[in-house]
Design a protein around this motif. Structure first.
Motif, PDB file in Angstrom:
ATOM      1  N   ASP A 465       0.828  -1.209   0.000  1.00 46.07           N
ATOM      2  CA  ASP A 465       0.000   0.000   0.000  1.00 46.07           C
ATOM      3  C   ASP A 465       0.861   1.257   0.000  1.00 46.07           C
ATOM      4  OD1 ASP A 465      -2.221  -1.593   0.024  1.00 46.07           O
ATOM      5  OD2 ASP A 465      -2.583  -1.425   2.181  1.00 46.07           O
ATOM      6  N   ARG A 466       1.937   1.256   0.775  1.00 48.34           N
ATOM      7  CA  ARG A 466       2.818   2.430   0.823  1.00 48.34           C
ATOM      8  C   ARG A 466       3.502   2.634  -0.533  1.00 48.34           C
ATOM      9  NH1 ARG A 466       4.854   5.194   5.095  1.00 48.34           N
ATOM     10  NH2 ARG A 466       4.306   3.542   6.574  1.00 48.34           N
ATOM     11  N   MET A 467       3.961   1.541  -1.137  1.00 51.73           N
ATOM     12  CA  MET A 467       4.574   1.649  -2.455  1.00 51.73           C
ATOM     13  C   MET A 467       3.608   2.243  -3.466  1.00 51.73           C
ATOM     14  SD  MET A 467       4.350   0.019  -5.665  1.00 51.73           S
ATOM     15  CE  MET A 467       3.761  -1.631  -5.343  1.00 51.73           C
ATOM     16  N   GLU A 468       2.364   1.779  -3.435  1.00 51.36           N
ATOM     17  CA  GLU A 468       1.387   2.278  -4.406  1.00 51.36           C
ATOM     18  C   GLU A 468       1.068   3.752  -4.189  1.00 51.36           C
ATOM     19  OE1 GLU A 468      -1.806  -0.491  -3.912  1.00 51.36           O
ATOM     20  OE2 GLU A 468      -1.015  -1.863  -5.463  1.00 51.36           O
ATOM     21  N   ARG A 469       1.088   4.199  -2.937  1.00 48.96           N
ATOM     22  CA  ARG A 469       0.873   5.625  -2.677  1.00 48.96           C
ATOM     23  C   ARG A 469       1.993   6.469  -3.296  1.00 48.96           C
ATOM     24  NH1 ARG A 469      -0.565   3.836   2.584  1.00 48.96           N
ATOM     25  NH2 ARG A 469       1.405   4.581   3.478  1.00 48.96           N
ATOM     26  N   ILE A 470       3.203   5.939  -3.278  1.00 47.48           N
ATOM     27  CA  ILE A 470       4.329   6.677  -3.859  1.00 47.48           C
ATOM     28  C   ILE A 470       4.284   6.641  -5.382  1.00 47.48           C
ATOM     29  CG2 ILE A 470       6.853   6.725  -4.076  1.00 47.48           C
ATOM     30  CD1 ILE A 470       7.014   5.628  -1.219  1.00 47.48           C
ATOM     31  N   THR A 471       4.151   5.460  -5.957  1.00 51.92           N
ATOM     32  CA  THR A 471       4.233   5.329  -7.417  1.00 51.92           C
ATOM     33  C   THR A 471       3.018   5.912  -8.124  1.00 51.92           C
ATOM     34  OG1 THR A 471       3.316   3.078  -7.252  1.00 51.92           O
ATOM     35  CG2 THR A 471       5.714   3.299  -7.273  1.00 51.92           C
ATOM     36  N   ARG A 472       1.885   6.019  -7.412  1.00 47.42           N
ATOM     37  CA  ARG A 472       0.695   6.594  -8.018  1.00 47.42           C
ATOM     38  C   ARG A 472       0.919   8.057  -8.418  1.00 47.42           C
ATOM     39  NH1 ARG A 472      -2.800   5.720  -3.928  1.00 47.42           N
ATOM     40  NH2 ARG A 472      -2.864   3.489  -4.379  1.00 47.42           N
ATOM     41  N   LYS A 473       1.851   8.707  -7.728  1.00 50.33           N
ATOM     42  CA  LYS A 473       2.131  10.121  -7.989  1.00 50.33           C
ATOM     43  C   LYS A 473       3.069  10.311  -9.188  1.00 50.33           C
ATOM     44  CE  LYS A 473       0.102  11.748  -4.149  1.00 50.33           C
ATOM     45  NZ  LYS A 473      -0.976  12.750  -4.133  1.00 50.33           N
ATOM     46  N   ILE A 474       3.657   9.228  -9.663  1.00 50.81           N
ATOM     47  CA  ILE A 474       4.656   9.351 -10.740  1.00 50.81           C
ATOM     48  C   ILE A 474       3.949   9.249 -12.090  1.00 50.81           C
ATOM     49  CG2 ILE A 474       6.815   8.448 -11.676  1.00 50.81           C
ATOM     50  CD1 ILE A 474       7.370   7.207  -8.950  1.00 50.81           C
ATOM     51  N   GLU A 525      27.715  27.841  -0.350  1.00 47.66           N
ATOM     52  CA  GLU A 525      26.483  28.426  -0.871  1.00 47.66           C
ATOM     53  C   GLU A 525      25.591  27.356  -1.499  1.00 47.66           C
ATOM     54  OE1 GLU A 525      27.628  31.485  -3.580  1.00 47.66           O
ATOM     55  OE2 GLU A 525      27.563  33.058  -2.035  1.00 47.66           O
ATOM     56  N   LEU A 526      26.197  26.467  -2.277  1.00 45.76           N
ATOM     57  CA  LEU A 526      25.421  25.403  -2.915  1.00 45.76           C
ATOM     58  C   LEU A 526      24.805  24.483  -1.864  1.00 45.76           C
ATOM     59  CD1 LEU A 526      27.889  24.539  -5.830  1.00 45.76           C
ATOM     60  CD2 LEU A 526      25.614  25.559  -6.089  1.00 45.76           C
ATOM     61  N   ARG A 527      25.569  24.163  -0.824  1.00 50.71           N
ATOM     62  CA  ARG A 527      25.038  23.294   0.217  1.00 50.71           C
ATOM     63  C   ARG A 527      23.938  23.988   1.009  1.00 50.71           C
ATOM     64  NH1 ARG A 527      25.944  18.269  -1.429  1.00 50.71           N
ATOM     65  NH2 ARG A 527      28.119  17.607  -1.369  1.00 50.71           N
ATOM     66  N   MET A 528      24.050  25.272   1.210  1.00 49.37           N
ATOM     67  CA  MET A 528      22.993  26.012   1.906  1.00 49.37           C
ATOM     68  C   MET A 528      21.709  26.011   1.085  1.00 49.37           C
ATOM     69  SD  MET A 528      25.119  29.200   3.581  1.00 49.37           S
ATOM     70  CE  MET A 528      23.679  29.891   4.384  1.00 49.37           C
ATOM     71  N   GLN A 529      21.848  26.134  -0.241  1.00 50.96           N
ATOM     72  CA  GLN A 529      20.659  26.084  -1.093  1.00 50.96           C
ATOM     73  C   GLN A 529      20.013  24.698  -1.010  1.00 50.96           C
ATOM     74  OE1 GLN A 529      21.092  27.730  -5.142  1.00 50.96           O
ATOM     75  NE2 GLN A 529      23.007  28.685  -4.450  1.00 50.96           N
ATOM     76  N   GLN A 530      20.834  23.656  -0.979  1.00 52.45           N
ATOM     77  CA  GLN A 530      20.279  22.311  -0.824  1.00 52.45           C
ATOM     78  C   GLN A 530      19.565  22.167   0.519  1.00 52.45           C
ATOM     79  OE1 GLN A 530      23.837  19.811  -1.555  1.00 52.45           O
ATOM     80  NE2 GLN A 530      22.715  18.906  -3.264  1.00 52.45           N
ATOM     81  N   ASN A 531      20.188  22.683   1.562  1.00 54.92           N
ATOM     82  CA  ASN A 531      19.633  22.529   2.901  1.00 54.92           C
ATOM     83  C   ASN A 531      18.342  23.319   3.092  1.00 54.92           C
ATOM     84  OD1 ASN A 531      20.229  21.216   5.509  1.00 54.92           O
ATOM     85  ND2 ASN A 531      20.172  23.307   6.298  1.00 54.92           N
ATOM     86  N   ASP A 532      18.113  24.334   2.246  1.00 52.77           N
ATOM     87  CA  ASP A 532      16.875  25.105   2.337  1.00 52.77           C
ATOM     88  C   ASP A 532      15.666  24.271   1.945  1.00 52.77           C
ATOM     89  OD1 ASP A 532      18.168  27.335   3.235  1.00 52.77           O
ATOM     90  OD2 ASP A 532      18.353  28.271   1.264  1.00 52.77           O
ATOM     91  N   HIS A 533      15.900  23.221   1.163  1.00 47.92           N
ATOM     92  CA  HIS A 533      14.805  22.333   0.757  1.00 47.92           C
ATOM     93  C   HIS A 533      14.542  21.315   1.872  1.00 47.92           C
ATOM     94  CE1 HIS A 533      14.618  23.787  -3.372  1.00 47.92           C
ATOM     95  NE2 HIS A 533      15.937  23.666  -3.458  1.00 47.92           N
ATOM     96  N   GLY A 534      13.320  20.854   1.937  1.00 51.21           N
ATOM     97  CA  GLY A 534      12.987  19.740   2.814  1.00 51.21           C
ATOM     98  C   GLY A 534      12.646  18.533   1.967  1.00 51.21           C
ATOM     99  N   PRO A 535      12.673  17.353   2.543  1.00 51.72           N
ATOM    100  CA  PRO A 535      12.285  16.154   1.781  1.00 51.72           C
ATOM    101  C   PRO A 535      10.868  16.291   1.230  1.00 51.72           C
ATOM    102  CG  PRO A 535      13.295  15.553   3.875  1.00 51.72           C
ATOM    103  CD  PRO A 535      13.062  17.029   3.929  1.00 51.72           C
ATOM    104  N   SER A 536      10.698  15.936  -0.027  1.00 52.31           N
ATOM    105  CA  SER A 536       9.375  15.989  -0.653  1.00 52.31           C
ATOM    106  C   SER A 536       8.474  14.917  -0.050  1.00 52.31           C
ATOM    107  CB  SER A 536       9.507  15.771  -2.159  1.00 52.31           C
ATOM    108  OG  SER A 536      10.004  14.465  -2.425  1.00 52.31           O
ATOM    109  N   TRP A 537       7.182  14.981  -0.418  1.00 54.52           N
ATOM    110  CA  TRP A 537       6.233  14.011   0.144  1.00 54.52           C
ATOM    111  C   TRP A 537       6.641  12.583  -0.201  1.00 54.52           C
ATOM    112  CZ3 TRP A 537       3.230  10.211  -2.031  1.00 54.52           C
ATOM    113  CH2 TRP A 537       2.279   9.619  -1.185  1.00 54.52           C
ATOM    114  N   GLY A 538       7.062  12.351  -1.445  1.00 48.29           N
ATOM    115  CA  GLY A 538       7.443  10.999  -1.846  1.00 48.29           C
ATOM    116  C   GLY A 538       8.648  10.495  -1.091  1.00 48.29           C
ATOM    117  N   VAL A 539       9.650  11.363  -0.872  1.00 49.43           N
ATOM    118  CA  VAL A 539      10.841  10.973  -0.128  1.00 49.43           C
ATOM    119  C   VAL A 539      10.482  10.705   1.330  1.00 49.43           C
ATOM    120  CG1 VAL A 539      13.120  11.730   0.642  1.00 49.43           C
ATOM    121  CG2 VAL A 539      12.382  12.192  -1.704  1.00 49.43           C
TER     122      VAL A 539
END
Length: 922
Positions: A465-474, A525-539
């Motif tokens: 069920d968890r897998m299907e919730r993720i792949t359904r969004k792709i 600077e590049l790492r700070m830009q990465q860190n500004d993001h949070g994990p997406s719903w799928g992740v």
């Protein structure tokens, strides 16, 4: 071909003898219980299920327990045998020994199956071996067996119970061994067994009987990992094939069953139908094979399945499309539930019998209205001919048959012509409207009939069920990568380039401090830009899946994700070999040699890569003092990934997108590994390098039972690592506790030296992998050309003095006689100079004096090993048989690698702390 004759008649005789034997066991047991009274330790029928099992005969329940005890599997009924148990390295891994007692058989079967050995099903035991060839660890077991039989002579119950069980003189039936092993294995080992059996072209277990609990299991989950490739007639595009899961692919199904006694062997007939005219293929075990006549103790009721898959060549293919063939072991009257299922999923059923009795007539009459077509294969001279005709005339209108549905096969029948007739019937059925079913469809029908389906456990369904919730969004792969896996885009590529430049100037004689500071500021600077993001719903969902407190659910989830993501990516056609390395044109029209076109599929490694980038960015900020350590959110990510590595999942060592190693992520993983393993942290690193398509991943998988993705153009582009446990009883002798195996994957593509930056990057990564290694296997596609990046790495490592023990492996030889090539001929393989070798050496500024490996200082032709591994297949896939010589050759290679490790011929073994430091330095 002569008639195979009397297999099923022999089976019935064996059943009668087995029944008499079990009656004697029951009587002896009652006498034993009367003598011992209430003090008897073991009573048949004990336990919570006594009431519900009371309707079944006592001896039926004891039969399985006897078999499990005989095979040494009784301890795995509560705690099932796991994949990690089966794959750990022990002293037996270095010995090509024959089993000497029944307890050796399960392990011997697993080892041979892992190596894709076509003789894995052979259960012959050898008793009188020289002492120096017997497995050391088995000698104590042999002593226990001798003591047991000596003391058992005074106990009548034990004599009656075990005197008739298989012994070295009367080996057990291979199907009994398979059923006992599957019943003792957890879901993931079952799946591995079935996948390897599929590669060996063995018929696969579909319904697993349980003679003790009478609760048969449909093995849907165990079949999930079976993926095959086949062609079509006529081929739509040259080099195009369809690749699909055999659980999901629909095909007409044909069942072969026995009713009472049959003089003809249905298993042999099935093999004849599936085999090309020039080569016999034994998918189904039958009486004409070694041990085929041995009585089955627990395997009756087993349903097996095998497929015919076309190659796309009309001159080779027996049928133009895939077809499934099913085989019920035992009589349909004794296994009516399995037969009922076959009638609901099959396009046609072939019933082999000598006699049609009144009982069977009534059973078959109940099939009235079925869409399945029925065919009878009779041997009337051995049966009651008139009785058969009378019952057949009554069945013809009930089963909607005509006289063409009755075939007669006697000893004088032309076997080749008879097989041709059966094939013609199968082809005729498929040309007319008929049902096409997948294994999933079969499982749905099995559920309705009350059969247990292994996939229906709660842990498995929650993970699905968890897998299907993720792949359904792709919906679109590129859009999903861009929107959900944000840290793997331009930010990571730019950060990887900056880190590479920082690494290069670190070793400069006079590094410019201003430029170094500028690079560090840009990286931050590049790492700070990465860190500004949070994990997406799928992740986040993925992280929740691998964070489950249930180890089983976590493993189920990873498997579901692998298959779910593969299905999402399936609309893209599988690339042919010509497509894979098509050069990508630049906008100006020039050709870019630095980036071969290789469409990387979306996989589990992309979600783990995203986790790694969150950890990398956060760690960089903490190191720079921009983030307090107490505010870290992702410090636990390496621990989550490590759990997967310990359970057999390959983890990415070198990012396939940027061809860069995520240093902090890999270091974090190794630190967690050091903490987890505590005192057992001695490591040997074994790597395999080569270009895609040279068989290196298949080689590693077959030698050690690993899970590296195989197939050029199918797998990810990065390099991966997997951990193998060494048995504690063997670790002191081998000198290590674990072996870390690295597969270079798609890191090395074999581009030319003129390709510039791409070549430099590949050479650096080859140097990294070899520099980490104690032992390196170089997989070669051509005898005269070592990939330039690998030759480049050898030159670099020679300067440092860090040279691993290395073996050159040349696979896919057309001439099998090359397996025994002489030392002089072996040297010639690497002595001939090539333009690539010259260009590589010139890049290293070594001069024109060194043109091949034979010119290097460390090269010693007497000590080097060049292996010629025959091709895996004997014939044309997908119906080709596995080549026994392949399995034998890779065993010898494996033994050589382990001997080199044990004898200290490799670089000094490392502990994990030393490996962490080596990663940083390299």
């Amino acid at each position: 071909m002569a008639s195979s004759g009397y297999s099923d008649l022999g089976e019935v005789t064996s059943e009668i003898k087995a029944s008499e034997r079990r009656t004697a066991v029951a009587i002896a047991d009652l006498e034993w219980r009367e003598m011992e009274g209430d003090d008897c330790e073991f009573h048949y029928g004990e336990g919570p299920n006594e009431a519900q099992d009371s309707d079944f005969p006592i001896e039926e329940r004891s039969r399985l327990q006897e078999m499990l005890f005989l095979l040494g599997l009784e301890t795995y009924q509560t705690q099932k045998l796991s994949l990690q148990d089966a794959l750990q390295i022990s002293s037996d891994s270095m010995k090509n020994w024959a089993p000497q007692t029944p307890k050796d058989l399960p392990w011997n079967f697993l080892r041979k199956l892992q190596a894709l050995n076509a003789e894995a099903r052979n259960t012959t035991m050898v008793l009188d071996l020289p002492l120096d060839t017997r497995p050391v660890e088995k000698e104590s077991q042999m002593e226990e067996e001798i003591i047991y039989w000596d003391t058992a002579e005074d106990i009548s119950a034990d004599i009656y119970s075990f005197s008739e069980l298989p012994t070295p003189d009367t080996p057990l039936n291979p199907l009994d061994l398979l059923c006992a092993l599957l019943l003792s294995s957890d879901s993931f080992l079952q799946q591995e067994i079935v996948s390897k059996m599929s590669l060996c072209q063995f018929a696969l277990p579909l319904i697993l009987p349980d003679p003790e609990n009478h609760y048969h299991t449909f093995l849907l989950w165990a079949m999930r990992g079976t993926v095959r490739t086949w062609g079509s007639q006529p081929p739509r595009v040259v080099g195009s094939f369809r690749e699909d899961s055999m659980v999901l692919s629909r095909a007409p199904a044909f069942a072969f069953v026995r009713m009472e006694v049959s003089s003809n062997s249905k298993s042999q007939l099935l093999n004849d139908v599936l085999s090309p005219s020039h080569r016999q293929q034994d998918c189904f075990w039958h009486r004409d094979l070694n041990l085929g006549t041995n009585p089955r103790e627990i395997a009756d009721g087993l349903v097996e399945i095998s497929w015919f898959l076309p190659s796309g060549r009309e001159d080779l293919d027996i049928f133009p499309e895939p077809m499934a063939f099913l085989n019920l072991r035992g009589d349909i009257g004794s296994h009516w539930l399995q037969f009922k299922l076959l009638t609901e999923i099959s396009s046609a059923i072939f019933i082999l019998t000598d006699n049609i009795s009144k009982k069977e007539y009534k059973l078959l009459s109940s099939m009235k209205g079925s869409a399945t077509k029925y065919y009878f294969i009779l041997s009337p001279y051995r049966g009651k001919r008139n009785t058969n005709l009378r019952f057949l005339n009554r069945l013809i209108p009930v089963l909607k048959m005509d006289h063409s549905h009755v075939l007669v096969k006697v000893s004088s029948t032309d076997s080749v012509g008879f097989v041709r007739r059966v094939r013609a019937i199968v082809a005729h059925v498929t040309r007319s409207p008929c049902r096409r079913v997948s294994v999933e469809d079969m499982a749905n029908a099995a559920r309705k009939l009350g059969l247990k389906v292994d996939e229906d456990c709660e842990e498995c369904q929650r993970a699905k069920d968890r897998m299907e919730r993720i792949t359904r969004k792709i919906k679109d792969l590129d859009a999903y990568r861009r929107d959900e896996l944000r840290l793997q885009g331009d930010l990571w590529r730019k950060a990887a380039q900056v880190e590479k430049e920082l690494c290069q100037i670190q070793w400069a004689s006079d590094p410019p401090e201003k430029y170094r500071a500028e690079l560090r500021h840009r990286l931050l600077e590049l790492r700070m830009q990465q860190n500004d993001h949070g994990p997406s719903w799928g992740v986040q969902e993925f992280i929740s899946g691998i964070s489950s407190p249930s180890l089983g659910e976590k493993q189920y989830f990873l498997k579901w994700m692998e298959w779910g993501l593969a299905r999402v990516a399936q609309p893209r056609p599988r690339p042919s070999p010509e497509m894979i390395f098509t050069l990508r044109p630049k906008p100006c029209g020039a050709v870019d040699f630095s980036e071969p076109f290789w469409p990387e599929p979306l996989g589990v490694e992309h979600f783990l890569r995203e986790m790694g980038q969150f950890y990398e960015a956060e760690s960089c900020l903490v190191e720079a003092g921009k983030l307090p350590a107490g505010q870290r959110r992702f410090a636990h990510f390496p621990g989550l990934a490590l759990e997967l590595l310990l359970k057999g999942l390959p983890l990415e060592l070198i990012d396939g997108n940027t061809l860069s190693p995520p240093l902090r992520w890999v270091t974090g993983l190794l630190k967690e590994l050091h903490v987890r393993l505590e005192r057992r942290s001695r490591l040997v690193v074994l790597s395999a390098l080569g270009t895609p398509g040279t068989g290196k991943s298949t080689l590693l998988n077959s030698m050690f039972g690993l899970r590296f993705v195989t197939g050029r153009g199918r797998g990810p582009r990065g390099a991966f690592m997997q951990l193998i446990k060494v048995a504690e009883s063997f670790s002191q002798d081998l000198g290590c506790d674990h072996i870390l195996v690295i597969d270079s994957g798609g890191v090395i593509t074999g581009v030319r030296t003129e390709a510039g930056e791409r070549f430099e990057r590949e050479a650096s990564l080859a140097t990294l992998i070899m520099g980490l290694s104690n032992v390196t296997v170089v997989s070669l596609a051509e005898t005269r050309n070592i990939p330039p990046a690998i030759l480049h790495a050898f030159l670099r490592l020679e300067k440092t003095g860090h040279m691993p023990n290395y073996q050159f492996v040349y696979q896919n030889l057309h001439d099998v006689s090359a397996l025994g090539s002489k030392p002089r001929e072996r040297r010639q393989l690497l002595d001939q100079p090539s333009d690539v070798g010259r260009a590589t050496v010139q890049m290293e500024k070594q001069g024109d004096g060194i043109q091949t490996l034979a010119d290097l200082a460390f090269w010693d032709p007497e000590k080097q090993h060049i292996w010629h591994i025959p091709g895996l297949w004997h014939g044309v896939p997908p119906m080709a048989a596995v080549n026994l010589a392949y399995s034998e050759a890779i065993f010898e290679l494996k033994r050589c690698l382990l001997e080199n490790i044990r004898n200290g011929l490799s670089n000094q073994n490392k502990n994990i702390q030393q490996l962490i430091e080596l990663v940083r330095r390299l």
